[in-house]
Design a protein around this motif. Structure first.
Motif, PDB file in Angstrom:
ATOM      1  N   HIS A 121       5.087  20.638  24.921  1.00  0.00           N
ATOM      2  CA  HIS A 121       5.911  20.292  23.760  1.00  0.00           C
ATOM      3  C   HIS A 121       6.454  18.889  23.910  1.00  0.00           C
ATOM      4  CE1 HIS A 121       8.786  21.736  26.664  1.00  0.00           C
ATOM      5  NE2 HIS A 121       9.827  21.555  25.884  1.00  0.00           N
TER       6      HIS A 121
ATOM      7  N   ASP B  59      11.401  15.568  28.848  1.00  0.00           N
ATOM      8  CA  ASP B  59      11.113  15.829  30.261  1.00  0.00           C
ATOM      9  C   ASP B  59       9.679  16.295  30.507  1.00  0.00           C
ATOM     10  OD1 ASP B  59      12.112  18.044  28.771  1.00  0.00           O
ATOM     11  OD2 ASP B  59      12.319  19.202  30.612  1.00  0.00           O
ATOM     12  N   HIS B  60       8.957  16.612  29.428  1.00  0.00           N
ATOM     13  CA  HIS B  60       7.565  17.056  29.573  1.00  0.00           C
ATOM     14  C   HIS B  60       6.588  16.001  29.079  1.00  0.00           C
ATOM     15  CE1 HIS B  60       8.595  21.387  30.252  1.00  0.00           C
ATOM     16  NE2 HIS B  60       9.747  20.883  29.813  1.00  0.00           N
TER      17      HIS B  60
ATOM     18  N   CYS C 205       8.298  25.049  28.964  1.00  0.00           N
ATOM     19  CA  CYS C 205       9.693  25.473  28.793  1.00  0.00           C
ATOM     20  C   CYS C 205       9.798  26.898  28.274  1.00  0.00           C
ATOM     21  CB  CYS C 205      10.410  24.577  27.787  1.00  0.00           C
ATOM     22  SG  CYS C 205      11.190  23.138  28.491  1.00  0.00           S
TER      23      CYS C 205
ATOM     24  N   HIS D 250      12.485  24.980  36.881  1.00  0.00           N
ATOM     25  CA  HIS D 250      12.777  24.082  35.764  1.00  0.00           C
ATOM     26  C   HIS D 250      13.873  24.642  34.861  1.00  0.00           C
ATOM     27  CE1 HIS D 250      12.366  21.362  32.515  1.00  0.00           C
ATOM     28  NE2 HIS D 250      11.643  22.135  31.754  1.00  0.00           N
ATOM     29  N   CYS D 251      13.579  24.933  33.613  1.00  0.00           N
ATOM     30  CA  CYS D 251      14.630  25.327  32.687  1.00  0.00           C
ATOM     31  C   CYS D 251      14.896  26.828  32.700  1.00  0.00           C
ATOM     32  CB  CYS D 251      14.286  24.864  31.281  1.00  0.00           C
ATOM     33  SG  CYS D 251      12.715  25.475  30.720  1.00  0.00           S
TER      34      CYS D 251
HETATM   35 FE   FE2 Z   1      11.758  21.529  29.756  1.00  0.00          FE
END
Ligand code: FE2
Ligand code: FE2
Lengths: 468, 390
Positions: free
Chosen positions: B194, B198-199, B286, B347-348
């Motif tokens: 996406h 951060d990606h 994510c 990560h998230c």
């Molecule tokens: Fe993320």
């Protein structure tokens, strides 16, 4: 009965400045312009203050609603004199009373919730206290504190007006202001606090892992029934209560309860009827989502999650409040020419259709104006924020500004008030001769319900509100 | 007035009927809608059981899961810029800083400062943007190497996401040998989950080594995001994946969800694998759509080995900022019934969530907490997880 001893709003007679629908259109345009300007200044994520973080702006929006209710309904504009209320220019009144409300709002949120409760009772009302919890950032500290505060607001937005609408300010209806207002204010605040502890404290307590099990009842008692531990389950029916109070007060004219002669029977039955109707609406709106989108899945996020579905019950209810208030405030509660039950039915039908239309328009177009994103289930977007923001502006326009500019204020004479009262008493009656009709109507009502149950999946398959 | 001497009239009947209609409808709403009987009107979804083939195994290597290093700093920026709904390109975060400060930037003004340096002079670009951006040293990034073994034993490599900081990601690529794999053409495609900073914003780091690499992106990117591909010097094929299933290899497919996400991003692409004798494996960036919806979508749409959701790797976007909400407990409770056999999260997902998973007996694969990964509850930077029948 004299104009001096009925509440200001009841003693008012608003006269249209122009014929036909022009005043309604003028005020709609005027309030929408204010809506968009203030939205940009205070809420819009692209705008000036960007309070739509989301919870900070959400919190203010909800509390404004309650402060307006306090000023107009509970305190009857005390400490302002009736003479000033009648003579001052609507714009002056609008500005002064809105500033007063804003002052009360800030005192309440910053002083009472953050300052007093947040420092001396429960840390989650105060962002600075919350950041002491390891890992909690300043941003989420503020969001959590706002969440707790706005959940309190949801409860107050039902109970405060309910004490006037259903309980008729009893037993303090004959006291002078401010004794009357203070009594009602204290009782509704106390009740809101009780309901808050029993419905929302467990939601907030869950923040403190693993200490949650000692600070609050977690998982909470509603977990199995609601299919979620989230307090959104309560937000759902409580928001329905908020909406139903106002439906009762406006388009339903407190009928059929107004026909009950014994005061306490009348008051208590209406108070609990509001809760019963709200629960019915609550369960139906949840069911409607299951019919449209399939069963909720516990633990999922967004539109399949039970907690989001419960929240959406409240959001949907608010969509229906908007047309009801418009009808009442700007269309003189049209129609009035039939008997009360028929008038109620027509207004309800208009409200349902209007609510559906606003729902559709919101999900189709609102993201183009409000700085939000398209789609139903953004976890940080709440359609209640713009809807209640608009309702707040309408309430300021009608309560504080006497529907300026489309209307002008005159006061009813004592004779007019008495005549109005007598006409209402004559019209809003109950007779056993209505029973056969009621039986037939009830069967039709049940049939209508099942027709809607059948149609919902079909319609939801055929219509896609979210633009490509 | 109601006196019972006057005869029954049409008016009484209509009044009664109007009242009765409301009473009947409200009564039915209240008594029926949440009752067991009401269930029979809800359509039960027919499982489609689409066959997307099978693979022998899949291995995920964590190149970087540390998208940012300090939550407080990141959330402080988001707070000051106006909250979670503000457009990410306006934050003035690197590499799109233009020196005007938080919440006042734009893609166009930001990219104009560094475009001439992309994708080959990334050290200079990063030095330049550092001076113009807010908290550049807080930027990390998310990227994973996904190695799929087909039924013939051949291994296919994919890169999932390209992180955020040019500096941090280039170091991470070098640490894990990704730079060489890209330069040698060993990696078949870059799959972008996406558009989040951060990606995605570290895209030029991949392109520095492989400017011709094939890219799969969700078809929901904003014009700025699409422009960034060209501005970063990409010369290869860009496949914009529509909502739904997109097979890549036998036993490997991506799935795009059209969900609105924080920071004004829209849509996420996640990966499904069908691993021989084990079952379904999900790999996510994510997972903004929610892991249970992702699993449930597979259940409704796809056929997989043993009809079993075996394992997962990636960010689960539950409490990315160490935030908490009761509904996340619903997830910890609700995910149980899928009886996962191997969970690698980071990560998230949120450390609180990972710890709650462990406390609730989930089979969490612990990491080594190296290279700035904060805790062994996460599968950390440099760690890997394999899904393959022994
Ligand atoms: Fe993320
Ligand atoms: Fe993300």
């Amino acid at each position: 009965m004299t104009a001096a001893n009925v509440p200001f709003l009841e003693a008012r007679k608003l006269e249209k400045r122009w014929k036909g629908p022009i005043p309604a259109l003028v005020n709609l345009l005027f309030t929408l312009a204010i809506f968009y300007a203030t939205w940009w200044i205070f809420q819009d994520p692209r705008g000036y203050m960007r309070l739509y973080t989301p919870y900070v702006g959400y919190n203010y929006t909800r509390w404004i609603l309650i402060v307006l209710i306090w000023v107009a309904y509970i305190f009857d504009f005390w400490p302002f004199k009736r003479g000033w209320m009648e003579k001052a220019h609507p714009v002056t009144k609008g500005i002064v009373l809105t500033l007063l409300s804003t002052g009360v709002l800030l005192l309440l949120i910053k002083g009472f919730f953050e300052g007093l409760l947040g420092n001396f009772a429960m840390a989650y009302f105060n962002p600075a206290q919350l950041t002491k919890l390891p890992g909690v950032t300043a941003f989420f500290a503020e969001e959590y504190a706002a969440t707790a505060c706005l959940m309190f607001a949801a409860i107050a937005s039902w109970l405060s007006p309910a004490w006037i609408v259903a309980m008729e300010a009893a037993p303090w209806q004959d006291l002078k202001q401010p004794a009357r207002g203070l009594s009602i204010w204290i009782v509704t605040f106390f009740l809101s606090t009780l309901v808050y502890f029993m419905t929302m404290h467990s939601h907030m307590g869950i923040l403190y892992y693993p200490w949650q099990y000692f600070t609050a009842i977690t998982p909470p008692y509603w977990e199995q029934f609601a299919d979620t531990v989230s307090g959104n389950f309560h937000i759902a029916w409580i928001m329905c209560c908020t909406v139903v109070v106002w439906l009762v007060e406006t388009i339903w004219e407190r009928y059929p309860f107004s026909a009950i002669k014994n005061p306490w029977t009348r008051r208590l039955s209406l108070f609990f009827a509001i809760i019963a109707i709200s629960l019915a609406l609550n369960f139906f709106l949840y069911y409607a989502q299951e019919l449209a989108w399939g069963e909720a899945i516990r633990g999922s996020r967004r539109d399949a999650a039970p907690d989001w579905r419960w929240l959406h019950v409240g959001e949907t209810a608010i969509f229906f409040l908007v047309p009801a208030l418009f009808l009442y405030i700007y269309c003189d509660n049209w129609p009035k020419k039939f008997s009360t039950p028929v008038n109620m039915l027509v207004r309800t039908a208009i409200t349902v259709l209007g609510g559906l239309a606003i729902y559709a328009l919101y999900y189709r177009y609102a993201h183009l104006f409000l700085g939000t994103q398209k789609g139903f289930s953004h976890p940080q977007q709440f359609p209640m924020i713009p809807m209640i923001w608009l309702i707040n502006i309408w309430l300021i326009n009608t309560w504080f500004m006497d529907n300026w500019p489309g209307w002008k204020l005159t006061m009813k004479t004592d004779a007019e008030l008495a005549a109005e009262h007598a006409a209402r008493a004559a019209e809003q009656t109950w007779s056993p001769r209505m029973v056969p009709g009621m039986a037939v109507g009830a069967v039709a009502g049940v049939a209508l319900y099942f027709l809607v149950v059948w149609a919902l999946p079909v319609v939801s398959n055929a219509v896609n509100l979210i633009p490509k | 007035m109601s006196d019972n001497k006057t005869p029954f009239t049409r008016r009484d009947f209509i009044k009664g009927a109007a009242l009765g209609l409301g009473l009947g409808a409200i009564g039915a709403m209240g008594l029926y809608s949440y009752s067991p009987m009401s269930r029979k009107h809800i359509s039960q979804v027919q499982r489609k059981l689409a066959d997307f083939g099978v693979c022998r195994g899949v291995k995920c290597k964590v190149i970087s899961e540390t998208s940012w290093f300090d939550n407080g700093t990141l959330m402080g920026d988001i707070k000051a810029a106006g909250g979670l709904l503000v457009d990410q390109y306006t934050y003035n975060w690197p590499p799109f800083g233009d020196g005007t400060g938080l919440g006042k930037g734009s893609y166009d003004k930001g990219i104009a400062k560094i475009k001439h340096l992309l994708p080959h002079r990334l050290e200079e670009a990063w030095e330049l943007t550092k001076g113009l951006s807010v908290h550049p040293d807080n930027a990390g990034g998310f990227a994973a190497l996904v190695e799929v073994e087909d039924m013939d034993g051949k291994v296919h490599k994919y890169l999932l996401d390209s992180g955020w900081s040019y500096k941090w990601m280039d170091e991470a690529f070098k640490r894990e040998g990704i730079d060489k794999m890209l330069a040698n053409g060993e990696i078949e495609a870059l799959i972008i989950s996406h558009e989040h900073f951060d990606h995605y914003w570290g895209l030029p780091v991949t392109l520095k080594y492989a400017p011709n690499i094939k890219m799969y992106i969700p078809d929901t990117f904003y014009p700025s995001g699409l422009q960034y591909i060209a501005d970063s010097g990409h010369k290869g094929e860009v496949i914009k994946v529509k909502k739904g299933l997109r097979p890549i290899l036998p036993g490997m497919a991506t799935y795009v969800f059209d969900v609105p996400i924080i920071c004004k991003v829209f849509g996420e692409q996640s990966l499904y694998f069908n691993v021989a004798d084990l079952g379904l494996v999900s790999v996510t960036g994510c997972c903004h759509q929610g892991i249970i919806l992702f699993a449930d979508t597979a259940y409704k749409e796809l056929k997989y080995e043993n009809d079993k959701f075996h394992g997962l790797y990636g960010g689960l976007h539950i409490s990315p900022f160490d935030d908490w909400d009761p509904k996340y407990d619903d997830l910890v409770i609700g995910l149980k019934k899928w009886e996962l056999e191997k969970v690698g999260c980071n990560h998230c997902t949120g450390l609180v969530t990972a710890k709650k998973f462990i406390d609730n007996g989930y089979p969490v694969v612990r990491g080594t907490a190296r290279f700035r990964t904060k805790d062994t509850a996460y599968l950390g930077n440099g760690d890997s997880i394999q899904f393959k029948k022994a």
